[in-house]
Design a protein around this motif. Structure first.
Motif, PDB file in Angstrom:
ATOM      1  N   LEU A 170      28.691 -25.573  30.098  1.00  0.00           N
ATOM      2  CA  LEU A 170      27.665 -25.921  31.086  1.00  0.00           C
ATOM      3  C   LEU A 170      28.072 -25.517  32.492  1.00  0.00           C
ATOM      4  N   LEU A 173      26.295 -22.712  33.947  1.00  0.00           N
ATOM      5  CA  LEU A 173      24.969 -22.970  34.506  1.00  0.00           C
ATOM      6  C   LEU A 173      25.059 -23.672  35.858  1.00  0.00           C
ATOM      7  N   LEU A 174      26.082 -24.508  36.025  1.00  0.00           N
ATOM      8  CA  LEU A 174      26.199 -25.280  37.257  1.00  0.00           C
ATOM      9  C   LEU A 174      26.555 -24.407  38.454  1.00  0.00           C
ATOM     10  N   LEU A 177      23.536 -22.577  39.784  1.00  0.00           N
ATOM     11  CA  LEU A 177      22.679 -23.586  40.397  1.00  0.00           C
ATOM     12  C   LEU A 177      23.184 -23.906  41.801  1.00  0.00           C
ATOM     13  N   ALA A 284      19.218 -32.306  39.627  1.00  0.00           N
ATOM     14  CA  ALA A 284      19.212 -31.104  38.799  1.00  0.00           C
ATOM     15  C   ALA A 284      20.548 -30.924  38.079  1.00  0.00           C
ATOM     16  N   TRP A 285      21.635 -31.150  38.782  1.00  0.00           N
ATOM     17  CA  TRP A 285      22.989 -31.016  38.225  1.00  0.00           C
ATOM     18  C   TRP A 285      23.197 -31.992  37.068  1.00  0.00           C
ATOM     19  N   LEU A 288      21.321 -31.016  33.891  1.00  0.00           N
ATOM     20  CA  LEU A 288      21.971 -29.968  33.102  1.00  0.00           C
ATOM     21  C   LEU A 288      23.137 -30.533  32.290  1.00  0.00           C
ATOM     22  N   LEU A 291      21.906 -32.201  29.186  1.00  0.00           N
ATOM     23  CA  LEU A 291      20.991 -31.401  28.368  1.00  0.00           C
ATOM     24  C   LEU A 291      21.408 -31.287  26.897  1.00  0.00           C
TER      25      LEU A 291
END
Length: 327
Positions: A170, A173-174, A177, A284-285, A288, A291
């Motif tokens: 993950l 993705l962070l 972001l 948002a963080w 994720l 998720l």
């Protein structure tokens, strides 16, 4: 210079706060991940090779357990000392990032909260939770070099988080972001495309580790319990009261979980619309991070140590709030 002395005092206070835990024995999963029998040591070549291959049953974090256990005659003091050192290093890196964004007072507040908040206790004092610390280290290093304008080096650190635990994927993705939220000038559309293409290999590695255990789609009850549990854990950041909480999330009523899910969906929409808000980044963080549990039934509930990576934006957002009041 005065603020650096304050930072050193914060690091010292953190060490003092965790000193009573260093003399404890192995507990719960520690007995498997830390107190390893002598015949479990398979030698240096096998240890190094297993880390390089990211074997499903022998991650980088597990290799640290074995190496430290082998060198220290399986001393729980040494294992907890390693975990505490990682936490102190993470706090220093978080201060470094925050000091690039705000005046020293805001950076020190962010670092102090990250180091000394009670919610970190399980991650630091629980040997079996060291994977969260290793993942946090890779994440903070990736954010730091991304801030300095080196996206490809940031990818190297982000990809290395997969070695700590499968959920380390993950981090891939962070980091984008963060770059998108911060509007980092070195992150062009081409950079995001190249980052996405380069992420396939670490994601496949993480997926292969996950597939080593039986996976099933998350049931509505589990999904509801996950939403309620994550909301409860984040609430402990604001008010760490009753931190030793019940982890039987399967008994959470479905309506409570649905309400938590709707709350998260609304918060995420608000976060996207208000990209300038640090609290939007937190929403948002955190979304994720949770998720995978919203998709798969991973076989274990949420615990306090799962919040470690989420405390990074929470600490930074609190520091931003303080800095905004001072400037």
């Amino acid at each position: 210079m005065r603020h650096r002395w304050v930072l050193l005092c914060l690091l010292g206070l953190t060490g003092l706060a965790y000193t009573p835990s260093l003399g404890g024995d192995y507990v719960y999963e520690d007995s498997h991940d830390g107190a390893l029998p002598a015949d479990d040591w398979s030698g240096w070549p096998a240890t190094i090779g297993s880390v390089l291959s990211v074997a499903p049953s022998y991650s980088g974090t597990m290799a640290i357990y074995r190496v430290v256990g082998h060198l220290t005659a399986m001393s729980p003091l040494a294992q907890r000392g390693i975990s505490l050192s990682l936490h102190l290093l993470n706090g220093l890196l978080l201060w470094w990032i925050a000091s690039r964004l705000w005046p020293p007072s805001g950076a020190l507040l962010a670092a102090g909260l990250f180091l000394l908040h009670p919610i970190q206790t399980e991650s630091v004092a629980y040997i079996a939770a060291r994977s969260e610390l290793v993942m946090g280290l890779a994440l903070l290093l990736a954010l730091l070099v991304a801030e300095r304008g080196w996206p490809m080096l940031a990818w190297v650190f982000a990809a290395s988080a997969v070695v700590s635990k499968p959920a380390g994927g993950l981090v891939l993705l962070l980091v984008p972001l963060w770059a998108w939220w911060r509007r980092l000038p070195t992150w062009t559309p081409t950079t995001y495309v190249l980052w996405g293409v380069a992420c396939w290999t670490p994601f496949l590695v993480a997926l292969g580790i996950w597939q080593a255990r039986p996976l099933a789609w998350a049931s509505p009850e589990m999904l509801g319990g996950t939403g309620a549990a994550w909301t409860r854990l984040l609430a402990l950041w604001v008010l760490p009261w009753g931190q030793t909480i019940d982890h039987d999330w399967a008994r959470v009523p479905l309506r409570v979980g649905v309400g938590a899910g709707l709350l998260w969906a609304g918060g995420l929409c608000w976060a996207v619309r208000r990209r300038e808000s640090w609290w939007g980044l937190v929403t948002a963080w955190s979304g994720l991070l949770v998720l995978p549990r919203a998709i798969w039934q991973l076989g274990e509930g949420l615990h306090e140590h799962h919040l470690y990576a989420a405390t990074i934006p929470l600490s930074l957002a609190t520091g931003a709030l303080w800095a905004g009041r001072r400037v």
